[in-house]
Every structure is written in structure tokens, then in C-alpha cells.
Write a protein that holds these residues in place. Structure first.
Motif, PDB file in Angstrom:
ATOM      1  N   UNK A 288     -26.152  30.968  61.001  1.00 33.52           N
ATOM      2  CA  UNK A 288     -26.216  29.520  60.999  1.00 33.52           C
ATOM      3  C   UNK A 288     -27.673  29.092  60.940  1.00 33.52           C
ATOM      4  N   UNK A 289     -27.954  28.037  60.201  1.00 32.92           N
ATOM      5  CA  UNK A 289     -29.330  27.531  60.116  1.00 32.92           C
ATOM      6  C   UNK A 289     -29.293  26.015  60.019  1.00 32.92           C
ATOM      7  N   UNK A 290     -30.243  25.396  60.692  1.00 36.95           N
ATOM      8  CA  UNK A 290     -30.331  23.942  60.657  1.00 36.95           C
ATOM      9  C   UNK A 290     -31.501  23.476  61.479  1.00 36.95           C
ATOM     10  N   UNK A 291     -31.481  22.216  61.899  1.00 35.19           N
ATOM     11  CA  UNK A 291     -32.645  21.702  62.615  1.00 35.19           C
ATOM     12  C   UNK A 291     -32.762  22.234  64.043  1.00 35.19           C
ATOM     13  N   UNK A 292     -31.746  22.978  64.521  1.00 31.27           N
ATOM     14  CA  UNK A 292     -31.857  23.623  65.838  1.00 31.27           C
ATOM     15  C   UNK A 292     -32.478  25.011  65.710  1.00 31.27           C
ATOM     16  N   UNK A 293     -32.448  25.582  64.507  1.00 28.60           N
ATOM     17  CA  UNK A 293     -33.000  26.912  64.282  1.00 28.60           C
ATOM     18  C   UNK A 293     -31.991  27.802  63.589  1.00 28.60           C
ATOM     19  N   UNK A 294     -32.225  29.108  63.668  1.00 23.88           N
ATOM     20  CA  UNK A 294     -31.311  30.104  63.114  1.00 23.88           C
ATOM     21  C   UNK A 294     -30.549  30.756  64.263  1.00 23.88           C
TER      22      UNK A 294
ATOM     23  N   UNK B 197     -28.779  15.868  76.678  1.00 21.38           N
ATOM     24  CA  UNK B 197     -27.380  15.564  76.991  1.00 21.38           C
ATOM     25  C   UNK B 197     -26.908  14.400  76.131  1.00 21.38           C
ATOM     26  N   UNK B 198     -25.741  14.546  75.543  1.00 24.85           N
ATOM     27  CA  UNK B 198     -25.150  13.477  74.740  1.00 24.85           C
ATOM     28  C   UNK B 198     -25.449  13.558  73.263  1.00 24.85           C
ATOM     29  N   UNK B 199     -26.462  14.332  72.850  1.00 23.64           N
ATOM     30  CA  UNK B 199     -26.706  14.511  71.418  1.00 23.64           C
ATOM     31  C   UNK B 199     -25.454  15.096  70.757  1.00 23.64           C
ATOM     32  N   UNK B 200     -25.101  14.579  69.594  1.00 22.23           N
ATOM     33  CA  UNK B 200     -24.001  15.172  68.840  1.00 22.23           C
ATOM     34  C   UNK B 200     -24.509  16.449  68.158  1.00 22.23           C
ATOM     35  N   UNK B 201     -23.816  17.535  68.411  1.00 24.67           N
ATOM     36  CA  UNK B 201     -24.180  18.835  67.851  1.00 24.67           C
ATOM     37  C   UNK B 201     -23.062  19.282  66.923  1.00 24.67           C
ATOM     38  N   UNK B 202     -23.428  19.793  65.771  1.00 21.06           N
ATOM     39  CA  UNK B 202     -22.447  20.314  64.817  1.00 21.06           C
ATOM     40  C   UNK B 202     -22.677  21.810  64.616  1.00 21.06           C
TER      41      UNK B 202
ATOM     42  N   UNK C 165     -26.203  24.635  61.713  1.00 18.81           N
ATOM     43  CA  UNK C 165     -26.320  24.379  63.149  1.00 18.81           C
ATOM     44  C   UNK C 165     -27.301  23.235  63.332  1.00 18.81           C
ATOM     45  N   UNK C 166     -26.765  22.054  63.617  1.00 20.83           N
ATOM     46  CA  UNK C 166     -27.608  20.864  63.615  1.00 20.83           C
ATOM     47  C   UNK C 166     -27.342  19.957  64.796  1.00 20.83           C
TER      48      UNK C 166
ATOM     49  N   UNK D 269     -36.010  13.081  66.312  1.00 23.37           N
ATOM     50  CA  UNK D 269     -35.964  14.527  66.570  1.00 23.37           C
ATOM     51  C   UNK D 269     -37.358  15.148  66.509  1.00 23.37           C
ATOM     52  N   UNK D 270     -38.113  14.767  65.465  1.00 19.93           N
ATOM     53  CA  UNK D 270     -39.454  15.325  65.291  1.00 19.93           C
ATOM     54  C   UNK D 270     -40.404  14.866  66.391  1.00 19.93           C
ATOM     55  N   UNK D 271     -40.161  13.667  66.942  1.00 21.83           N
ATOM     56  CA  UNK D 271     -41.075  13.121  67.954  1.00 21.83           C
ATOM     57  C   UNK D 271     -40.789  13.621  69.361  1.00 21.83           C
ATOM     58  N   UNK D 272     -39.648  14.227  69.562  1.00 19.31           N
ATOM     59  CA  UNK D 272     -39.290  14.647  70.919  1.00 19.31           C
ATOM     60  C   UNK D 272     -40.187  15.771  71.429  1.00 19.31           C
ATOM     61  N   UNK D 273     -40.508  15.678  72.693  1.00 21.96           N
ATOM     62  CA  UNK D 273     -41.229  16.753  73.349  1.00 21.96           C
ATOM     63  C   UNK D 273     -40.230  17.836  73.783  1.00 21.96           C
ATOM     64  N   UNK D 274     -40.586  19.098  73.618  1.00 16.86           N
ATOM     65  CA  UNK D 274     -39.670  20.143  74.089  1.00 16.86           C
ATOM     66  C   UNK D 274     -39.557  20.121  75.609  1.00 16.86           C
ATOM     67  N   UNK D 275     -38.429  20.581  76.095  1.00 13.16           N
ATOM     68  CA  UNK D 275     -38.209  20.621  77.544  1.00 13.16           C
ATOM     69  C   UNK D 275     -39.204  21.579  78.204  1.00 13.16           C
TER      70      UNK D 275
END
Length: 605
Positions: free
Chosen positions: A423-429, A540-545, A553-554, A562-568
């Protein structure tokens, strides 16, 4: 039979990618084989130390009459699979003498049980135990006093670790010697049902313990088709066992004769024998492709998407997840063994076992049949089953499947593909195994619930806050964060939610068990959260596909947001249970697709 076009193309792709690293590896083992660090050239004091502990074989060793076999053993009696090895060295020394050879225990390697540590802090040492085993194997073989080696190991990290270490001594012939699965106890499906009932509070701890002991009840490998038994499958399709050794029960005459035959064969395939076959030449690009094909054709453990690349790298071969993905589209699923079916490995063996699978895959052009094996120059010998005829070990052609609910021919498989996807998408591979997932659950789109500890997931389940369509995200579980533990303890709870009619999936940068089953799990997500992987941006609450049909995987979040978010922020590294001692490994491990190994990364491989 002409080699399948996809298998051929993937093999060529791996050969091209590995050209320089494989050439460097072959040059290394040739140099090692020609080097001076070997028994005839050692000093007298060195040899005296090596021989001091073995009075019965000392004269033969002094005379240098035959191969001296180094036994590297993963024996302990806490693992049912490895408890069977208790008497093996003693017997192997006798069998070595029968053919003019000698044998010594070169060293032991640690062997932990994921089944014991599952869901507890000790599991964070599990993956790096593979690197520790590789290092321990290297130490065992470093004395220069062995002309060959017998590798005694079965379970999850043990076989990959043994091979990673052994392949750095690739000029030596080596055979892996399994111990076999325990006889069948409580069926795995019944055990899983009790686990789900316990998760729902319908049965108590006493009932659960009785069910677990009913399933795991004696010496031998666990009978479900998880990582340990996938290891054994892999050794067969790579030609590193005596043919048909994988799934013969312990304590039987056949099991003993297969081990005896392995010792006899090892004595014949050394540099001074008439059939020299060093392990570094047995393990090449073609045998690595065979391992991947076998994994896909049998619905094996997802852990091997880490282990196969790591084993390959130790031999100068580079395989990536794209190779698995391409092969999966061409390799049919021939076996249904729990958790991908109701049968256990004993049922699989009775239906035809590995001999049947190898025959069918060879006949369909899906395996490289011309690889160098420890048995000969062809994989064809592995398409026969070992039997005791009279008092002699022999091999016979395998017949039709003894049960077509367990094994089917390549012409009429359970499914046309192997059920592993990338799977590949904006969450990674990430990787997903769908061979046990119902087709209508291959796509899950639901809101995220984000956790950084699997125990918090279980608490949320008990509190009833997961009673909805949900994608459970468990992050900071990668090799750099906490050693990439398996999250198998989540399986019953997620299975219960799915049984209740909810759409459920798991997304994690950690591992799932080799026994992962009916819930879709996007695992090994890379880059991991600790390395600023996008899984760290999920809220929490983000729609994940999670889409195993289209391989995506997005997070369905506005791209700008998404691009502006700071990582946890990363959690503080845990201490206790020895975890702090593995900080060096965590800090140097490479990504999952390369095998998540600190040792290989540190060696520049």
C-alpha cells in the motif's frame, strides 16, 4: 517447464539491482575459502584448545581425517519448538562418526518466544534478537575449526538470524535442521474463538488458559501457520533442508532418520568432498525469489517481508517490497492453513505438504528449479516425500492433494494471487496480507483512533469507545522507536469489533503476528513515526482509507492542512526488561523494507 514471465522479470530485476553487492559478497567468500584461518593451518596451541573438550573425537580431529561439523544450536526448554533439540548434538556426533566426520557444539544462540512475550515489554527485544542471533552465529563460527555447520533453529527470529550470521561464512556448507511441529491439540480456530470470548468477558481466565494449553500442549513447533512454520516452508523452497524435513513430528523414526541423513549429507558437501556446495552459493538471487514465491503461494507470515530482505542482504542480494508485490500478482494461493484456513500444519503435511506445493509450483514454472540445494543441483528432489521403507529412509513422489480444502493444484488454486500487497499513499508505504481477509473488507474507510501503546487500545475496547467503524492507528512501534514489537494481542479485540458488524482496520509502523488473520492490517508503515513518518501526522477523527484493491493508504485530509501539520512528539524510550541495553540497535536500525536490521546497516550491507 518455462519459467513464468513475471518470476523471470522479477529475478532479472533483483540480479541487476544486486550486481555490485553480490559480486562483492562472492569475492568475500572466495577469499575466506582460500584464506589461512582454517583448521589445517592453525597453530598447535590453538588446536589443543579446540580439541580439549572432546576426548572421544580428539584422535580423529588430530588426524584431520574428515569434516569437523560445527553445531550452532538454539536449544532451550522454554520454547516447545526448541526443547526437542536437547539430545540432538549427542546423536549428531554419533552419526558424524558413521561417515568419518566429527562434530562439536560451536555455540548456542538465544531463542526467545514471541508467544510468551506477546503484549509485554519483552516483545520489544524480539526483532533485535534476530540481530543478536546473527552475531552469536558469527561468534560460534569464528574459530576457523569447522569445515561445515549444522544450524539448529526453527522459530520466528531464529532461522533468519542463523542465516544472516551463517551467510557471512558463505564458503562453508551448511544445512538447517528442524525439529518438527507438535501433534495437533485443540484446533486453532477453537482457540481463537475462546480468545474472542475472553475479550468480550464471556469466559474467564481459567477457561482461556485451558484452551491455550490445549492448543500448545507438547514439544514441537506451534501448529498454526505463523512465522516459525513459514520459516520451515522457506528452507524447503530454498533447498536448505534435507527434502521433506519441515513438518515431520518430533520423536518419530522418520524425524530421526532425516536428521541423521542431514549429518551424513553435510559430511559429503564440504570443500574436500565430491559435491562441494557452500551456503553462499546455495543462497542466491533465484533461491531468494523462491522464498518469496513460497511465502505467497502458502499465505505465509507477514514477518518475512522483513526477514527475506535481511537474509538476502547478508548474501549480497537486494529484494524490495515492489518485488513481492509483482510476484503476488502472478503466484496463486495453493494452501489454506490456519489462520488462512481451518487446518493446521499437521493437516497440511498429511494433505501433501511441501512436496505437493513445490511440485505444483515447479510444474507451473513459478519456482527456479535449477538452484543449488544441499541435496543436489535441482529443486526436484523437494517434490518428493520422505518415508521409512523397511528400515531405510527414502523419498517417494507425492500424489494428488489429500484434502482440497487445504491444498489445491496450481491449475485450480484458492485464489489467483498470493494475497500480499503493498500500500502507498500520503501515510507512507505499508504491507497488507489479505489471504485470510474476506473480499468485502479489502477496503475500509473510517475515522482514525490514534494510540501509541497497544495496551491503550485494549483499554479503549474494554471501555466501549471503539464501538464504531474505526481505523485503529498504533504508531511509534517501528524499529527505531521501540524495536518493532508484534501487536498480535490486538487481534481478538479487533476481531470482535469486526464480528459486531463494524468496518475495522489497523494501521501501524509496527509488526503484526505471523498469525495475523481476518482483520485488514496495514503494517510496517514506513517511514516510521520516530523518523518523521506521515503516520505521525494522523489525528483522532481523520478519515483513513485502507484500500487493498487499489493498493493505497491515505488520510483523507486537505493536502495543505496535511503538509502543515507537525508530527506527534515521540514518547520517551522505555526502560526495564533489558530494553535499555538495545538502544544501540534501535538507534541504528534501518527501515522495514530493508529488513529493519541494525547489524546489516552497521556493516554497510
Amino acid at each position: 517447464m518455462t519459467l513464468n514471465a513475471v518470476v523471470s522479470a522479477v529475478t532479472d530485476r533483483i540480479i541487476a539491482r544486486s550486481k555490485d553487492s553480490r559480486a562483492a559478497y562472492l569475492a568475500l567468500i572466495q577469499s575466506e575459502g582460500e584464506g589461512t584461518i582454517r583448521r589445517p593451518n592453525l597453530g598447535c596451541a590453538n588446536l589443543a584448545h579446540a580439541y580439549a573438550g572432546t576426548e572421544e573425537d580428539r584422535d580423529a580431529m588430530k588426524a584431520d581425517r574428515g569434516m569437523n561439523i560445527g553445531i550452532v544450536t538454539a536449544y532451550n526448554d522454554m520454547l516447545s519448538a526448541h526443547a526437542v533439540y536437547y539430545r540432538y548434538p549427542e546423536l549428531m556426533k554419533v552419526w558424524a562418526r558413521e561417515v568419518g566426520a566429527t562434530a562439536q557444539v560451536a555455540g548456542g544462540v538465544p531463542a526467545m518466544c514471541d508467544g510468551v512475550t506477546q503484549g509485554y515489554p519483552g516483545m520489544e527485544l524480539s526483532l533485535f534478537s534476530r540481530d543478536t542471533i546473527a552475531l552469536s552465529t558469527a561468534i560460534a563460527l569464528s574459530h576457523g575449526t569447522f569445515e561445515g555447520a549444522a544450524l539448529l533453529g526453527i522459530c520466528d527470529k531464529i532461522v533468519p538470524g542463523l542465516l544472516m550470521g551463517a551467510l557471512r561464512f558463505g564458503h562453508l556448507p551448511m544445512i538447517l535442521i528442524p525439529g518438527g511441529p507438535m501433534p495437533s491439540g485443540l484446533p486453532n480456530k477453537a482457540k481463537a474463538a475462546v480468545r474472542e470470548q475472553f475479550a468480550e468477558g464471556k469466559v474467564g481466565r481459567d477457561e482461556l488458559l485451558e484452551a491455550e494449553i490445549g492448543a500448545y500442549h507438547s514439544k514441537g513447533t506451534c501448529t498454526f501457520y505463523g512465522t516459525a512454520n513459514t520459516n520451515q516452508m522457506m528452507m524447503e523452497v530454498m533447498g536448505l533442508h534435507m527434502p521433506g524435513s519441515a513438518f515431520v513430528n518430533p520423536g518419530t523414526k522418520l524425524r530421526q532418520e532425516l536428521t541423521r541423513a542431514a549429518v551424513h549429507r553435510l559430511a559429503k558437501i564440504g570443500a574436500r568432498g565430491d559435491s562441494y556446495r557452500p551456503i553462499g552459493h546455495c543462497v542466491d538471487e533465484r533461491s531468494i525469489v523462491n522464498a518469496a514465491v513460497g511465502l505467497l503461494a502458502t499465505g505465509g507470515s507477514t514477518n518475512h517481508l522483513l526477514h527475506v530482505p535481511a537474509i538476502a542482504r547478508a548474501a549480497g542480494v537486494i529484494i524490495d517490497w515492489e518485488d513481492f508485490d509483482r510476484l503476488s500478482a502472478a503466484v496463486p494461493l495453493l494452501a489454506r492453513v490456519y489462520p488462512n484456513g481451518s487446518a493446521d500444519v499437521n493437516g497440511f503435511e498429511a494433505a501433501g505438504g511441501m512436496a505437493y506445493v513445490i511440485r505444483e509450483l515447479l510444474g507451473a514454472g513459478l519456482l527456479h528449479g535449477d538452484i543449488m540445494t544441499v541435496s543436489g543441483d535441482s529443486l526436484a528432489a523437494y517434490a518428493e516425500k520422505p518415508v521409512i521403507a523397511g528400515d531405510a529412509l527414502t523419498w517417494q513422489p507425492v500424489g494428488d492433494s489429500g484434502d482440497d480444502t487445504i491444498l489445491r493444484p496450481a491449475a485450480a488454486p484458492f485464489s489467483a494471487d498470493g494475497g500480499m500487497r503493498i500500500l502507498a499513499g500520503n501515510i507512507g508505504r505499508a504491507c497488507i496480507k489479505v489471504s485470510a481477509v474476506e473480499r468485502d473488507r479489502w477496503i475500509v474507510e473510517a475515522p482514525a483512533r490514534v494510540f501509541e501503546d497497544q495496551l491503550d487500545v485494549l483499554e479503549a475496547f474494554k471501555a466501549g469507545t471503539l464501538e464504531q467503524d474505526v481505523v485503529v492507528v498504533v504508531r511509534f512501534q517501528g524499529p527505531r522507536a521501540n524495536g518493532m514489537p508484534e501487536l498480535h494481542k490486538l487481534t481478538p479485540a479487533l476481531g470482535v469489533l469486526q464480528n459486531r458488524g463494524f468496518k475495522v482496520a489497523l494501521v501501524t509502523d509496527g509488526r503484526m503476528s505471523g498469525a495475523s488473520g481476518k482483520v485488514p492490517c496495514a503494517i510496517h508503515c514506513s517511514p516510521e513515526a520516530l523518523l518523521d513518518g506521515a503516520i505521525g501526522r494522523i489525528r483522532d477523527g481523520d478519515m483513513i482509507r485502507v484500500d487493498a484493491v487499489n493498493g493505497t493508504l491515505d488520510a483523507l485530509v486537505d493536502p495543505a492542512e496535511w503538509a502543515a501539520r507537525e508530527p506527534a512528539p515521540a514518547p520517551v524510550a522505555a526502560e526495564g526488561m533489558g530494553r535499555e541495553l538495545f538502544g544501540l540497535f534501535r538507534g541504528n536500525a534501518d527501515e522495514a523494507e530493508k529488513g529493519a536490521s541494525a547489524v546489516l546497516a552497521g556493516a554497510g550491507l
